[in-house]
Design an enzyme around this catalytic site. Sequence first.
Site, PDB file in Angstrom:
ATOM      1  N   CYS A  94       0.888  -1.109   0.110  1.00  0.00           N
ATOM      2  CA  CYS A  94       0.024  -0.061   0.002  1.00  0.00           C
ATOM      3  C   CYS A  94       1.040   1.269   0.040  1.00  0.00           C
ATOM      4  CB  CYS A  94      -0.912  -0.058   1.293  1.00  0.00           C
ATOM      5  SG  CYS A  94      -1.971   1.603   1.417  1.00  0.00           S
TER       6      CYS A  94
ATOM      7  N   HIS B  63      -7.775  -4.042   0.745  1.00  0.00           N
ATOM      8  CA  HIS B  63      -7.188  -3.321   1.751  1.00  0.00           C
ATOM      9  C   HIS B  63      -7.039  -1.786   1.383  1.00  0.00           C
ATOM     10  CE1 HIS B  63      -4.170  -1.400   4.445  1.00  0.00           C
ATOM     11  NE2 HIS B  63      -3.643  -0.960   3.259  1.00  0.00           N
TER      12      HIS B  63
ATOM     13  N   CYS C 230      20.172   7.862   6.691  1.00  0.00           N
ATOM     14  CA  CYS C 230      19.611   6.999   5.754  1.00  0.00           C
ATOM     15  C   CYS C 230      18.833   7.819   4.870  1.00  0.00           C
ATOM     16  CB  CYS C 230      18.915   5.707   6.277  1.00  0.00           C
ATOM     17  SG  CYS C 230      18.450   4.697   4.860  1.00  0.00           S
TER      18      CYS C 230
ATOM     19  N   LEU D   3      16.804   7.861   0.781  1.00  0.00           N
ATOM     20  CA  LEU D   3      16.380   7.082  -0.355  1.00  0.00           C
ATOM     21  C   LEU D   3      15.512   8.082  -1.185  1.00  0.00           C
ATOM     22  CD1 LEU D   3      16.065   4.454  -2.046  1.00  0.00           C
ATOM     23  CD2 LEU D   3      13.891   4.029  -0.415  1.00  0.00           C
TER      24      LEU D   3
ATOM     25  N   ARG E 176      16.557  10.940 -10.876  1.00  0.00           N
ATOM     26  CA  ARG E 176      16.843  11.583 -11.894  1.00  0.00           C
ATOM     27  C   ARG E 176      15.908  12.628 -12.152  1.00  0.00           C
ATOM     28  NH1 ARG E 176      21.316   9.543 -14.220  1.00  0.00           N
ATOM     29  NH2 ARG E 176      21.139  11.169 -15.770  1.00  0.00           N
ATOM     30  N   GLN E 177      15.056  13.092 -11.211  1.00  0.00           N
ATOM     31  CA  GLN E 177      14.169  14.449 -11.487  1.00  0.00           C
ATOM     32  C   GLN E 177      14.594  15.318 -10.508  1.00  0.00           C
ATOM     33  OE1 GLN E 177      10.201  12.997 -11.563  1.00  0.00           O
ATOM     34  NE2 GLN E 177      10.920  10.927 -12.242  1.00  0.00           N
TER      35      GLN E 177
ATOM     36  N   LYS F 237      18.302  15.779  -4.595  1.00  0.00           N
ATOM     37  CA  LYS F 237      18.793  17.020  -4.119  1.00  0.00           C
ATOM     38  C   LYS F 237      18.254  17.683  -3.236  1.00  0.00           C
ATOM     39  CE  LYS F 237      21.723  18.545  -7.148  1.00  0.00           C
ATOM     40  NZ  LYS F 237      22.356  18.979  -8.345  1.00  0.00           N
TER      41      LYS F 237
ATOM     42  N   GLU G  11      25.845  10.374   7.387  1.00  0.00           N
ATOM     43  CA  GLU G  11      26.566   9.270   8.169  1.00  0.00           C
ATOM     44  C   GLU G  11      27.017   8.337   6.987  1.00  0.00           C
ATOM     45  OE1 GLU G  11      25.115   5.429  11.158  1.00  0.00           O
ATOM     46  OE2 GLU G  11      24.022   7.030  10.774  1.00  0.00           O
TER      47      GLU G  11
ATOM     48  N   SER H 120      26.331   5.113   0.102  1.00  0.00           N
ATOM     49  CA  SER H 120      26.193   4.121  -1.135  1.00  0.00           C
ATOM     50  C   SER H 120      26.701   4.917  -2.444  1.00  0.00           C
ATOM     51  CB  SER H 120      24.825   3.831  -1.243  1.00  0.00           C
ATOM     52  OG  SER H 120      23.837   4.974  -1.395  1.00  0.00           O
TER      53      SER H 120
ATOM     54  N   SER I 124      27.412  16.337  -6.093  1.00  0.00           N
ATOM     55  CA  SER I 124      26.819  17.104  -6.887  1.00  0.00           C
ATOM     56  C   SER I 124      26.225  18.387  -6.189  1.00  0.00           C
ATOM     57  CB  SER I 124      25.769  16.450  -7.722  1.00  0.00           C
ATOM     58  OG  SER I 124      24.950  17.277  -8.485  1.00  0.00           O
TER      59      SER I 124
END
Length: 560
Positions: A317, A333, A423, A425, A432-433, A437, A457, A461, A470
Amino acid sequence: LVVTFCICEPVQHMAGSGSDGTEDSDSSAEREQTNSSESDGNMPKRQRLTRASTRLSQSSQDTPDLKRTADHDESPPLTPTGNAPSSESELDISSPNASHDESQSKDQANRDSDKDLSHRPKRRRCHETYNFNMKCPTPGCNSLGHLTGKHERHFAVSGCPLYHNLSADECKVKAISREKQEEELKGQEESNSRHATRHQTPTPKQSRYKEQVAEMRKGRNSGLQKEQKEKHMENRQAHGNTREPLLENITSDYDLELFRKAQARASEDLEKLRIQGQITEGSNMIKTILFGRYELDTWYHSPYPEEYARLGRLYVCEFCLKYMKSQTILRRHMAKCVWKHPPGDEVYRKGAISVFEVDGKKNKIYCQNLCLLAKLFLDHKTLYYDVEPFLFYVMTEADNTGCHLVGYFSKEKNSFLNYNVSCILTMPQYMRQGFGKMLIDFSYLLSKVEEKVGSPERPLSDLGLISYRSYWKEVLLRYMYNFQGKEISIKEISQETAVNPVDIVSTLQSLQMLKYWKGKHLVLKRQDLIDEWKAKEIKRGNSNKTIDPSSLKWTPPKGT
């Protein structure tokens, strides 16, 4: 320490005096040429020694086992994991630097070892060796037999006869009957006309078969009798989740046989994938997830519960992040789910972009589901369930259906090293949009409000390092463009941008803007890089993919 740096105006003079870099690059090129020439010179030796060992192994053909070992010597044997052996001792290839006398002694040793190998059993293939080291996770199972009836051993619950309340012999008998039925169906299809119309009336044989199926399905809704219910309850109490529930007398024999066929076919497909090396037992088998209107391919393993990790596809979901097994469960659901945005406080909104602050202690289940989802696309993430010491800042994009997850970053409530990101993500469909950033910029905006200097931290990756490099480059070039003085301090840049001085220095070095000349550190104001950045800014125009500090409604949390 506060280090003061000076701007050197004659950029061309510094560029001309910076000959150290060219000398280093020339010397490195010479080293590469010498290494390549040495490797080319050693290549014939390796080929001659390999041919010699091959001739010796082919000449000793007294027994078929010796020929088999020679064949294995030509191509490196595989380890149980399917990779080439890591140590050179496992391969029959001599060192390229060995002398001719040493090669003769090694050949004699190889000949003696070949004699010893003639008494050993034949080598097994890669997946066979791997299988014998595995064991079925079902308690009391000896890993013999397979649900499909076509394999002698199994190593997963999906192929375990004991888990499905069957024996290995019963699985073989069922497999033979299924093959006979398939052959009969193939014969019927071949006998039918090739040019038969789609709406052709059923044949008498098909009509009789339909009547038989209807007759067999008559008693499927009669329910279980008292004795049968007691038997089912005893089986459940004795084995729990380690065995499949008893399926007899729940539905008609015809429907039960159809279900058994589907189970066997799924188990056979998983066995083929395992033999091909596409999946391994105990690893993540989730290949795709259905998330909102997107179907996303996963990148890494995520520690979902075992009953979900065995699925090829997971249904999530997009609002509450609950994970489900099938699209039917997801549809039901979504009809009942009242969530249209993440829990917590909305601390930022500009246009359709919003950021919600979610406390890991107050919304534990949501944050755990978010971490499990993020691990499918992150390699170095280790936080899954201990989410209480963290705050999660979730970025969303709103439309008429709700606030859709774009990305997030987590942050420790009390970081001893002043990390402003633990962390981070961006969801694959939004990569790429410019959203990555924006998340980084928002984390530094929070550091500015807290009057602290922040840093992500470690370790970062690969994609995270690219994004941060960048961002730091853009921040420094914007600062240089607006700076009009003659002397500049790293501390001043850090205080104004909230970027750690170590990150500033490393970025300046990567841009070749930091030099040491005549006992002083100089920051070169490279006008070419600044002009290039300014041109991109003008071309980009007034983009919505920027963080507006005036839209932030947030105060630093106290006592957390």
